[in-house]
Motif scaffolding. Structure first.
Motif, mmCIF file in Angstrom:
data_model
loop_
_atom_site.group_PDB
_atom_site.id
_atom_site.type_symbol
_atom_site.label_atom_id
_atom_site.label_comp_id
_atom_site.label_asym_id
_atom_site.label_seq_id
_atom_site.Cartn_x
_atom_site.Cartn_y
_atom_site.Cartn_z
ATOM 1 N N ILE A 934 -6.343 -43.108 -11.096
ATOM 2 C CA ILE A 934 -6.755 -42.165 -12.359
ATOM 3 C C ILE A 934 -5.333 -41.687 -12.703
ATOM 4 O O ILE A 934 -4.633 -41.110 -12.110
ATOM 5 N N GLU A 935 -5.037 -41.984 -13.948
ATOM 6 C CA GLU A 935 -3.635 -41.623 -14.609
ATOM 7 C C GLU A 935 -3.976 -40.611 -15.571
ATOM 8 O O GLU A 935 -5.164 -40.284 -16.157
ATOM 9 N N ALA A 936 -2.908 -39.825 -16.112
ATOM 10 C CA ALA A 936 -2.819 -38.804 -16.980
ATOM 11 C C ALA A 936 -3.286 -39.463 -18.278
ATOM 12 O O ALA A 936 -3.748 -38.733 -19.026
ATOM 13 N N SER A 937 -3.333 -40.817 -18.664
ATOM 14 C CA SER A 937 -3.708 -41.154 -19.974
ATOM 15 C C SER A 937 -5.039 -40.813 -20.355
ATOM 16 O O SER A 937 -5.429 -40.975 -21.408
ATOM 17 N N VAL A 938 -5.881 -40.533 -19.256
ATOM 18 C CA VAL A 938 -7.544 -40.288 -19.383
ATOM 19 C C VAL A 938 -7.590 -39.064 -20.396
ATOM 20 O O VAL A 938 -8.534 -38.976 -20.998
ATOM 21 N N LEU A 939 -6.487 -38.036 -20.295
ATOM 22 C CA LEU A 939 -6.819 -36.942 -21.150
ATOM 23 C C LEU A 939 -6.475 -37.078 -22.459
ATOM 24 O O LEU A 939 -6.564 -36.053 -23.502
ATOM 25 N N LEU A 940 -5.591 -38.338 -22.927
ATOM 26 C CA LEU A 940 -5.356 -38.241 -24.471
ATOM 27 C C LEU A 940 -6.461 -38.539 -25.180
ATOM 28 O O LEU A 940 -7.624 -39.029 -24.715
ATOM 29 N N ALA A 941 -6.198 -38.681 -26.522
ATOM 30 C CA ALA A 941 -7.469 -38.927 -27.571
ATOM 31 C C ALA A 941 -7.901 -40.094 -27.345
ATOM 32 O O ALA A 941 -7.398 -41.109 -26.868
ATOM 33 N N GLU A 942 -9.265 -40.151 -27.637
ATOM 34 C CA GLU A 942 -10.245 -41.336 -27.521
ATOM 35 C C GLU A 942 -11.159 -41.192 -28.703
ATOM 36 O O GLU A 942 -11.590 -40.394 -29.147
ATOM 37 N N ALA A 943 -11.588 -42.587 -29.004
ATOM 38 C CA ALA A 943 -12.662 -42.887 -29.909
ATOM 39 C C ALA A 943 -14.085 -42.462 -29.497
ATOM 40 O O ALA A 943 -14.482 -42.419 -28.192
ATOM 41 N N SER A 944 -14.842 -41.714 -30.422
ATOM 42 C CA SER A 944 -15.962 -41.404 -29.981
ATOM 43 C C SER A 944 -17.159 -42.628 -30.381
ATOM 44 O O SER A 944 -16.812 -43.399 -31.067
ATOM 45 N N LEU A 945 -18.244 -42.512 -29.631
ATOM 46 C CA LEU A 945 -19.150 -43.596 -29.543
ATOM 47 C C LEU A 945 -20.078 -43.591 -30.710
ATOM 48 O O LEU A 945 -20.757 -44.520 -31.199
ATOM 49 N N ALA A 946 -19.960 -42.115 -31.248
ATOM 50 C CA ALA A 946 -20.930 -41.842 -32.355
ATOM 51 C C ALA A 946 -20.429 -42.560 -33.652
ATOM 52 O O ALA A 946 -19.414 -42.469 -33.908
ATOM 53 N N ARG A 947 -21.384 -43.306 -34.326
ATOM 54 C CA ARG A 947 -20.906 -43.968 -35.693
ATOM 55 C C ARG A 947 -20.659 -42.929 -36.686
ATOM 56 O O ARG A 947 -19.922 -43.252 -37.787
ATOM 57 N N LEU A 959 -4.981 -32.845 -25.340
ATOM 58 C CA LEU A 959 -3.662 -32.519 -24.691
ATOM 59 C C LEU A 959 -2.417 -33.484 -25.440
ATOM 60 O O LEU A 959 -2.771 -34.487 -25.446
ATOM 61 N N MET A 960 -1.310 -32.725 -25.598
ATOM 62 C CA MET A 960 -0.303 -33.466 -25.810
ATOM 63 C C MET A 960 0.612 -33.751 -24.527
ATOM 64 O O MET A 960 0.000 -33.199 -23.655
ATOM 65 N N LEU A 961 1.428 -34.841 -24.617
ATOM 66 C CA LEU A 961 2.027 -35.135 -23.527
ATOM 67 C C LEU A 961 2.858 -33.890 -22.853
ATOM 68 O O LEU A 961 3.013 -33.806 -21.578
ATOM 69 N N ASN A 962 3.461 -32.989 -23.794
ATOM 70 C CA ASN A 962 4.250 -31.944 -23.086
ATOM 71 C C ASN A 962 3.153 -30.670 -22.675
ATOM 72 O O ASN A 962 3.739 -29.900 -22.138
ATOM 73 N N GLU A 963 1.940 -31.083 -22.820
ATOM 74 C CA GLU A 963 0.835 -30.003 -22.443
ATOM 75 C C GLU A 963 0.126 -30.369 -21.116
ATOM 76 O O GLU A 963 -1.090 -29.799 -20.699
ATOM 77 N N MET A 964 0.708 -31.561 -20.438
ATOM 78 C CA MET A 964 -0.194 -31.981 -19.174
ATOM 79 C C MET A 964 -0.314 -30.839 -18.133
ATOM 80 O O MET A 964 0.762 -30.262 -17.740
ATOM 81 N N PRO A 965 -1.189 -30.596 -17.528
ATOM 82 C CA PRO A 965 -1.569 -29.444 -16.687
ATOM 83 C C PRO A 965 -0.762 -29.669 -15.344
ATOM 84 O O PRO A 965 -0.608 -31.041 -14.912
ATOM 85 N N THR A 1057 -18.860 -41.664 -22.850
ATOM 86 C CA THR A 1057 -19.726 -42.185 -21.421
ATOM 87 C C THR A 1057 -19.473 -41.191 -20.504
ATOM 88 O O THR A 1057 -18.472 -40.204 -20.612
ATOM 89 N N LEU A 1058 -20.466 -40.886 -19.553
ATOM 90 C CA LEU A 1058 -20.365 -40.065 -18.633
ATOM 91 C C LEU A 1058 -18.950 -40.362 -17.589
ATOM 92 O O LEU A 1058 -18.195 -39.664 -17.057
ATOM 93 N N LYS A 1059 -18.759 -41.705 -17.323
ATOM 94 C CA LYS A 1059 -17.454 -42.292 -16.670
ATOM 95 C C LYS A 1059 -16.418 -41.822 -17.413
ATOM 96 O O LYS A 1059 -15.457 -41.407 -16.649
ATOM 97 N N SER A 1060 -16.346 -41.799 -18.712
ATOM 98 C CA SER A 1060 -15.013 -41.423 -19.365
ATOM 99 C C SER A 1060 -14.383 -39.905 -18.857
ATOM 100 O O SER A 1060 -13.555 -39.592 -18.750
ATOM 101 N N THR A 1061 -15.663 -39.121 -19.192
ATOM 102 C CA THR A 1061 -15.499 -37.714 -18.994
ATOM 103 C C THR A 1061 -15.303 -37.371 -17.393
ATOM 104 O O THR A 1061 -14.751 -36.490 -17.104
ATOM 105 N N ARG A 1066 -11.797 -35.642 -12.805
ATOM 106 C CA ARG A 1066 -11.069 -35.848 -11.481
ATOM 107 C C ARG A 1066 -9.804 -36.007 -11.721
ATOM 108 O O ARG A 1066 -9.197 -35.512 -10.598
ATOM 109 N N PHE A 1067 -8.854 -36.228 -12.825
ATOM 110 C CA PHE A 1067 -7.794 -36.159 -12.877
ATOM 111 C C PHE A 1067 -7.338 -34.575 -12.876
ATOM 112 O O PHE A 1067 -6.218 -34.382 -11.997
ATOM 113 N N LEU A 1068 -8.046 -33.788 -13.184
ATOM 114 C CA LEU A 1068 -7.648 -32.288 -13.168
ATOM 115 C C LEU A 1068 -7.703 -31.802 -11.838
ATOM 116 O O LEU A 1068 -7.073 -30.948 -11.243
#
Length: 1198
Positions: A934-947, A959-965, A1057-1061, A1066-1068
């Motif tokens: 699991i990499e930090a990229s999972v926290l970056l912006a992603e598209a919604s499933l809702a139409r 989160l921005m790259l400079n805000e990574m926990p 999806t539940l897996k995405s969240t 898990r990364f946190l």
């Protein structure tokens, strides 16, 4: 209506999504509807859309009066005005029926008619409503109770019904016949054959039956004989609708063109006196529906799919000025009906909305309607409260209706007879352990029954009494009953005892004193818990699965890896495989193999658990092999020899479990066919003879691996089916040998029992030099051998009983592709030498690693447990010691056992199901390093499933790259849930409630807010979790989740999806952040996460005094922060931000934890204030919340 030739988009009933809706007003809604109406963010009100009372409706001119949503997003399939009451009935494509009362369209009743098929026609009767679906006719009361349910043949495809009189019904469809049903007897009385199949519309006058066909014809039939009297060929394509009034028949439909069917703008009108067509009527809309509305004249109403409606005379000219437009929410109108009084028109569209048009402000649907019955108002609130703790309280305060009729309890003495209750037999365990002193017996309480409670049975032939009848009532005859066997306590099915606090006060440590994690059994299909533990304690499998991560939403390998990670983190606390089992239920192959049990079957033990777990074993290995096949690289295998089997197209699962074989088919003509294949496991094949000769397990295993059988097969040389000899030879042995025992009948069980007895006799002879080889001896002699005088060097007699399975086996590949298998003991190892034998002679030694057994217990329905030999690496991680030990895994019960117990199978209650043997030094061949995928990229912006989700609806800033926990950073967390299954509970005799099975929850929304930095308090995760499972209760009052929020078709939320969240959380956790929230223990439990305790800051415990009640977040926020939150519903952003502020307040009050005494005084005053106010927050005059704080304005600014 016939749907052939309509818009092709209706084939899938997928409503078009409006991507550019105004955030306040839906462009497809009539603006007049929005007066005094609060709309959802999507722009569609989920409840009725009332019209303002001042809306002016001109007398005699149809105008829209009301619109209402029947079912969001589900197209309306049929509408019908009730002929007896002031009600409008609506049926949907999802099989749901809804009724609305009066011109205000107040919802009267709503119920499911069919689970899968759409409702095609509705007909109202005096006592109920008839619903017609594809092959089902259902008669239901107006409140939803079923009066009768008539199932038609599955091959039928019904579309229309016609009520000929009060008790006779005609049903027609796409087949070549029409059925006549008697409603009194609910039986088919006649079947009329039609020459032209496809009767989709039927009408009736005092002269004819009219049948409209899909071919475009309208046939007129005799009322008595149903013979064709006349036929009109109206359209060359297909018929859409027709209606009859007086001597006129008007039709609309589709004509054939070069490009296909086209809507014909000419209405074909026929004179029924002369039986011929008159001048066609040209209209200015594309007609899809038509009805006569005879008020002052015989005018026609013609309606198009797009919502245009035109009135005209059937013998005159159509005037474009007579066109008005219905504003549907969806793109198409699906149904149309006219009330009996002709004062109201009803339209249903493809988005589930119903529109009512009337010609007067206060219309009536029928000339003479009877009064509608409504549900009685609740009288509970008007009754005085009774204090049951008062012994002198008169029960006469309970209101009872006064009646002069005979009560049901006044049963005549002539019709009753005393029936004394039969005393239940004494428990077999009590009889077995009883010690007699004189004529009195003493035995410990087995605790198999509840205290002071005896099950009441009316019939003595009950199955439980039948089982008791086998138990002897006296301890004298116990020796003569060989079939009475009690299951050892640790092997019995374990259950969780739930209290009002849930699981918080359940002592799991009583069942598990180790640091290994058990698995909870209350989740559906948790019968596989024992096999999950077996896979986890295979070190190469554990490392391989945890290194895997893919993009599939429901990947069993990913979910198993997440579960293994939880088992790694746990320090003796039980885990639950809810997410893994959720993904398991979505796999189509699992359902096809019958691996998904219903809750009733699982609770009652109806399923054959032994067969089920063996099928599950084959399924999971195959599924993991497929999931990993394309992702694994060949470098994961470091074994010597360079076998061609370990190719790049194979997975490490294949390298571990797969055995490469040659299947030879030899015909009697001498032709031989060789085919290569592989298998992940073997099934034991037992010899046919039932003699008591000794048969080693190694011999049976070899017979099962190198299987030889005679069967009929195709021979290319003979060019026909011939008797052939099928043989199987081994090319390559697996590293892990998996065996399904297939003990599914008494025949196999007797074989195991017989071989165990023979092995027991041989073990006694081997260890006793005093008994000659040919001497016969009885069981009493064997017991004497266990005494110190009989055998000083012999193992315990109990350890030798019921043992046939060896701890180790030796397998050797011969030069002629043969296989030698033999049992292996420690003495053989000293003779051959372990390492040299394998490398120089091609001899492989396999050690028993796990056995899965089926526990037969009629009282609980049976269960599955596992004996597992836990290796050194696991003990090193958990306990810091290096040794191997056998353990019993029975869901959340874990107990160390002696190694002999793992191979002892008393076939009366303990039946082997699965065996796992592993090669010596297996771990040295594989890379056992775990790299977190699991990499930090999972926290970056992603598209919604809702139409429909838009950027203007975004409630969080990623989160921005400079805000990574970083390690130790604070993150506010809150989650909301919906209910999938309701709680199952029983009421005890003392009035207390006992929870049998808790409600099954599913996470619906997860929110994380920043805990520090310039953007503190701003959410960076606010995900709504899409679910494919049926939601029983959205818990809107407590969760803020509304119907439709989790549906990708209509939701405007940020849907994932539940897996995405899950990956984000898990990364946190892995990075080491500290979560701040209120009641996080339950949140993490439902999300199915294991979080180290030092990473959880729970305000419910920070502001808690020992042995006192837990305090709600709402009360804490009001008391410490002067905030009024959770007014109408809960909001996870608001709750997470409030929890962060409470944690800051805690640090302030306790001086960062340095002054516990002063903080204790604060808590004491908190509890005193709470008791005075009954823990209720005063009603707000002007509600304020963190949402309205200045920090939220920064979200909008960003």
């Amino acid at each position: 209506m016939n749907f052939e030739g309509l818009d092709p988009g209706l084939a899938e009933y997928a409503p078009a999504m409006h991507s550019a809706l105004d955030p306040v007003l839906d462009a497809h809604l009539n603006p007049s509807l929005l007066q005094n109406v609060e709309l959802d963010p999507e722009g569609v009100a989920l409840e009725a859309l009332p019209v303002q009372e001042s809306v002016h409706i001109m007398e005699g001119v149809y105008s829209e009066l009301h619109s209402v949503v029947a079912e969001v997003g589900v197209p309306v399939s049929v509408s019908h005005f009730d002929l007896h009451e002031e009600m409008l009935w609506v049926g949907s494509h999802g099989g749901h029926a809804t009724s609305f009362f009066g011109p205000t369209l107040e919802r009267y009743s709503s119920f499911q008619v069919n689970g899968s098929d759409d409702i095609r026609q509705i007909q109202s009767l005096e006592n109920g409503i008839l619903f017609l679906t594809k092959n089902n006719l259902k008669y239901m009361a107006r409140g939803g109770l079923i009066i009768f349910d008539y199932l038609l043949d599955e091959s039928e495809d019904m579309h229309s019904l016609l009520l000929t009189d009060s008790s006779t019904l005609l049903i027609g469809g796409l087949q070549n016949h029409i059925l006549e049903i008697d409603l009194n007897t609910v039986q088919e009385t006649q079947k009329y054959t039609v020459e032209t199949p496809g009767v989709t519309i039927m009408r009736q006058t005092n002269r004819f039956f009219f049948c409209g066909h899909t071919s475009g014809k309208v046939s007129l039939r005799d009322l008595r004989t149903f013979k064709v009297e006349h036929e009109f060929d109206a359209f060359s394509g297909s018929l859409s609708d027709f209606d009859v009034h007086g001597n006129l028949l008007a039709t609309c439909g589709f004509s054939s063109r070069l490009t296909g069917l086209a809507c014909d703008r000419f209405l074909k009108v026929y004179d029924l006196r002369m039986m011929r067509a008159i001048t066609p009527l040209q209209v200015h809309v594309d007609p899809a529906f038509l009805r006569f509305i005879p008020t002052y004249t015989s005018r026609l109403a013609i309606i198009s799919q797009s919502g245009q409606c035109q009135f005209c005379e059937p013998t005159g000219l159509a005037n474009p000025a007579d066109i008005f437009h219905v504003n549907p929410v969806g793109p198409l109108l699906m149904t149309f009906d006219v009330s009996a009084s002709k004062q109201a028109l009803a339209f249903g569209d493809s988005e589930g909305c119903v529109h009512l048009w009337t010609d007067s402000p206060e219309p009536s649907f029928n000339p003479y309607s009877r009064e509608t019955e409504f549900a009685l108002p609740c009288l509970v609130d008007s009754l005085p409260p009774l204090d049951w703790s008062q012994d002198l309280l008169p029960l006469s305060l309970i209101p009872v209706p006064l009646t002069t009729d005979t009560l049901l309890s006044d049963w005549p003495a002539a019709n009753s007879a005393p029936a004394p209750r039969r005393a239940p037999p004494v428990d077999a365990e009590i009889l077995r352990t009883m010690k007699k002193v004189g004529f009195i017996g003493y035995a410990p309480n087995p605790r198999t029954r509840l205290r002071n409670q005896i099950p009441y049975r009316l019939k003595e032939s009950d199955s439980e009494f039948d089982s008791f009848s086998q138990v002897t009532e006296s301890p004298i005859g116990r020796e003569e009953e060989p079939h009475l066997h009690m299951v050892s306590k640790k092997y019995r099915k374990v259950t969780i005892k739930y209290s009002k606090l849930g699981l918080e006060d359940f002592d799991f440590k009583h069942y598990n004193k180790t640091l290994f994690a058990g698995l909870e059994p209350h989740i559906p299909n948790a019968y596989c818990n024992c096999m999950i533990q077996v896979l986890y304690f295979l070190e190469p499998v554990r490392c391989l699965i945890q290194n895997h991560l893919c993009q599939k939403e429901f990947c069993l390998a990913c979910e198993l890896g997440f579960l293994f990670h939880m088992l790694d983190l746990s320090r003796g606390d039980p885990c639950q495989g809810s997410n893994f089992l959720r993904a398991f239920r979505t796999i189509p192959e699992a359902s096809a193999l019958g691996l998904i049990l219903a809750d009733s079957d699982e609770a009652s033990g109806k399923g054959n658990l032994a067969r089920l777990i063996q099928r599950w074993n084959r399924f999971i290995l195959t599924q993991l092999h497929q999931d990993l096949q394309e992702l694994e690289v060949p470098q994961a295998y470091r074994g010597a020899g360079g076998s061609s089997f370990c190719s790049s197209g194979d997975s490490v699962i294949g390298q571990l479990f797969s055995c490469e074989m040659e299947n030879c088919s030899l015909c009697r003509c001498g032709s031989e066919t060789v085919r290569a294949s592989s298998t992940l496991l073997f099934t034991l094949s037992y010899p046919e003879d039932k003699t008591g000769k000794n048969c080693d397990f190694a011999q049976v295993l070899k017979r099962s691996i190198c299987l030889e059988q005679n069967t009929q097969a195709w021979c290319d040389n003979c060019e026909k089916y011939q008797p052939t000899i099928q043989t199987r030879n081994i090319r390559h042995l697996p590293d892990i040998l998996v065996i399904n025992c297939e003990v599914n009948s008494l025949k196999e069980a007797d074989f195991w029992r017989m071989q165990a007895e023979v092995a027991f006799k041989m073990a006694i002879k081997k260890h006793s030099g005093e008994i000659s080889k040919n001497k016969e001896f009885a069981l009493a002699d064997w017991k004497e051998l266990g005494s110190p005088e009989g055998m000083l060097m012999c193992p315990s007699i109990e350890e030798l009983k019921n043992v046939w399975l060896p701890f180790s086996i030796q397998m050797k590949m011969t030069k002629n592709k043969g296989l030698d298998v033999c049992n292996w003991t420690d003495g053989d190892e000293m003779q051959w030498g372990p390492a040299r034998a394998e490398e120089e002679h091609g001899v492989y030694v396999y050690d028993l690693m796990a056995t899965v057994v089926h526990i037969l217990d009629s009282r609980t329905g049976g269960s599955l447990v596992a004996h597992i030999k836990v290796g050194e690496t696991y003990h090193q991680r958990k306990e810091g010691v290096t040794h191997q030990q056998w353990y019993l895994f029975n869901d959340f019960l874990i107990e160390p056992i002696d190694k002999h117990e793992a191979v002892q199978f008393d076939m009366n209650w303990k039946v082997p199901a699965i065996l796992y043997y592993i090669k010596r030094n297996l771990n040295s061949k594989y890379n056992l390093n775990i790299k977190n995928p699991i990499e930090a990229s999972v926290l970056l912006a992603e598209a919604s499933l809702a139409r429909k989700q838009r950027k203007t609806h975004t409630t969080f800033i990623p989160l921005m790259l400079n805000e990574m926990p970083q390690v130790g950073d604070l993150v506010g967390l809150d989650a909301e849930f919906v209910t999938l299954n309701e709680e199952e509970a029983e009421l005890r005799s003392d009035g207390t409630k006992s929870t049998i099975k808790p409600s099954q929850m599913s996470v619906a929304r997860i929110t994380c807010v920043r805990g520090q930095g310039p953007n503190e308090g701003i959410p960076f995760i606010d995900d709504y979790i899409s679910t494919q499972e049926q939601v029983v209760d959205y818990l809107t009052q407590y969760s803020g989740i509304k119907p439709g929020d989790l549906d990708a078709k209509i939701s405007s939320k940020h849907l994932t999806t539940l897996k995405s969240t899950y990956l984000k959380l898990r990364f946190l956790i892995d990075i080491g952040v500290k979560f701040v929230g209120h009641g996080l223990q339950k949140d993490f439990r439902v999300i199915n996460l294991m979080v180290p305790k030092d990473q959880v800051l729970d305000t419910v415990y920070l502001f808690h005094m020992p042995r006192k009640r837990m305090i709600s977040l709402r009360f804490l926020a009001w008391y410490f922060l002067d905030l009024k939150i959770q007014g109408e519903t809960h909001d996870s952003i608001e709750d997470a931000r409030t929890a962060l502020q409470l944690y800051r307040k805690y640090l302030e009050l306790s001086k960062n934890g340095t002054e516990p005494e002063s903080f204790h005084k604060v808590l004491k005053s908190l509890y005193e204030k709470g008791r005075k106010m009954d823990w209720k927050v005063p009603e707000p005059e002007g509600q304020t919340s963190p949402k309205n704080a200045a920090v939220f304005s920064s979200v909008l600014a960003l």
